[in-house]
Scaffold this motif. Sequence first.
Motif, PDB file in Angstrom:
ATOM      1  N   ASP A  48       0.818  -1.205   0.000  1.00 56.69           N
ATOM      2  CA  ASP A  48       0.000   0.000   0.000  1.00 56.69           C
ATOM      3  C   ASP A  48       0.859   1.265   0.000  1.00 56.69           C
ATOM      4  OD1 ASP A  48      -1.558   2.086   2.090  1.00 56.69           O
ATOM      5  OD2 ASP A  48      -2.833   1.212   0.550  1.00 56.69           O
ATOM      6  N   ALA A  49       2.163   1.115   0.289  1.00 58.32           N
ATOM      7  CA  ALA A  49       3.112   2.226   0.408  1.00 58.32           C
ATOM      8  C   ALA A  49       2.880   3.066   1.651  1.00 58.32           C
ATOM      9  CB  ALA A  49       3.098   3.121  -0.837  1.00 58.32           C
ATOM     10  N   ARG A  50       1.966   2.634   2.489  1.00 57.20           N
ATOM     11  CA  ARG A  50       1.737   3.266   3.792  1.00 57.20           C
ATOM     12  C   ARG A  50       1.733   2.162   4.839  1.00 57.20           C
ATOM     13  NH1 ARG A  50      -3.954   5.957   2.720  1.00 57.20           N
ATOM     14  NH2 ARG A  50      -4.164   3.877   1.817  1.00 57.20           N
ATOM     15  N   VAL A  51       2.217   2.479   6.029  1.00 55.45           N
ATOM     16  CA  VAL A  51       2.253   1.504   7.111  1.00 55.45           C
ATOM     17  C   VAL A  51       1.502   2.072   8.306  1.00 55.45           C
ATOM     18  CG1 VAL A  51       3.710   0.219   8.712  1.00 55.45           C
ATOM     19  CG2 VAL A  51       4.454   0.542   6.345  1.00 55.45           C
ATOM     20  N   SER A 149      -1.672  -2.739   7.176  1.00 54.01           N
ATOM     21  CA  SER A 149      -1.852  -2.207   5.828  1.00 54.01           C
ATOM     22  C   SER A 149      -3.292  -1.740   5.634  1.00 54.01           C
ATOM     23  CB  SER A 149      -1.532  -3.281   4.792  1.00 54.01           C
ATOM     24  OG  SER A 149      -1.912  -2.867   3.489  1.00 54.01           O
ATOM     25  N   LEU A 150      -3.446  -0.590   5.003  1.00 58.39           N
ATOM     26  CA  LEU A 150      -4.775  -0.058   4.706  1.00 58.39           C
ATOM     27  C   LEU A 150      -5.353  -0.629   3.416  1.00 58.39           C
ATOM     28  CD1 LEU A 150      -4.027   3.628   5.679  1.00 58.39           C
ATOM     29  CD2 LEU A 150      -5.690   2.139   6.821  1.00 58.39           C
ATOM     30  N   GLU A 151      -4.553  -1.351   2.667  1.00 56.84           N
ATOM     31  CA  GLU A 151      -4.989  -2.000   1.430  1.00 56.84           C
ATOM     32  C   GLU A 151      -5.646  -1.019   0.456  1.00 56.84           C
ATOM     33  OE1 GLU A 151      -7.413  -5.275   2.880  1.00 56.84           O
ATOM     34  OE2 GLU A 151      -5.647  -6.592   2.868  1.00 56.84           O
ATOM     35  N   GLY A 152      -5.086   0.173   0.409  1.00 60.93           N
ATOM     36  CA  GLY A 152      -5.588   1.164  -0.535  1.00 60.93           C
ATOM     37  C   GLY A 152      -6.688   2.054   0.000  1.00 60.93           C
TER      38      GLY A 152
END
Length: 323
Positions: A48-51, A149-152
């Motif tokens: 997701d590029a966010r953690v 992960s927010l999965e988008g």
Amino acid sequence: MNPAITPSDTLAELGEFGLVARVTAGRSHPPGTLLGPGDDAAVVAAPDARVVACTDVLVEGVHFRLDWSTPEQAGRKAAAANLADIAAMGAVPTALLVGLACPVSTPVATLEGLADGLWAEARASGIGVVGGDVAASTALVISVTALGSLEGREPVTRGGARPGDLVALCGRIGWAAAGLAVLHRGFRSPVAVVGAHRVPEPPYAAGPAAALAGATAMIDVSDGLLADLGHVAEASGVLVDVRGAALEVPMRLREVASALGTDPLHWLLTGGEDHALVATFPPGSTLPSGWTVIGTVREGVPAVLVDGRPYAGPGGWDHFTRG
């Protein structure tokens, strides 16, 4: 327990690196763990590029007691507290990191039990323990960091509730508080109630489901329903009104409350450590399975009411003040 361990073995005899080797040997990791324990740091996939990250610290004698819980139960509880926070953001967990501080006289069997509990709760969420640290201390302290992960999706924060929203709950509340009350009286049953204090059962999957359903705000019930809804009210600048009749008191809690001479509704409103999820949804929303409407959001000075009135009693747990 490892058959090579005897009850007299302690951390002082095994050593830090011996302990790390003992509790990590033979553990399997999911595909999202690209590099597990054994190097300077772990590597976890973040598509997701966010953690999403959170940390909780549990201290023996404050958050758990090893004369009330087994080490494995304490380990599961430590993991669950963090994994519930990940779920409350609408995210799914990806990994756990664990810091442990304890006296050198701590039995190795106790530390293996803690590790077994941490790994068991992690595996139940499809993840692993990817690293951590061990230090000597005068008290047993477990610090767990969970990654997710927010999965988008966008994170579901505490600050998104709006007037007109529905307030909904998923998961059990009041059980851990009832179990704690039973233990304080010197009893070890009913098992289901005491077990709820020892090992919570957060509805992990309900967090991402709520996010997909359009939840506007969400939080896990760690300090008590009213206290945690108070965080939502303050962050969102709204008033939250809970309907007491919407909170069904299970028969087992009624029986325990009758035996202890207390009001079971108080446990539901102020009891923490069940790690249920409470969220707000736009009016008219179709709620995901397992979610129940328990109140509404209104305009007003940030506060939490019960049936339109302030609750006459302590509102929940605060680590630095009691009241």
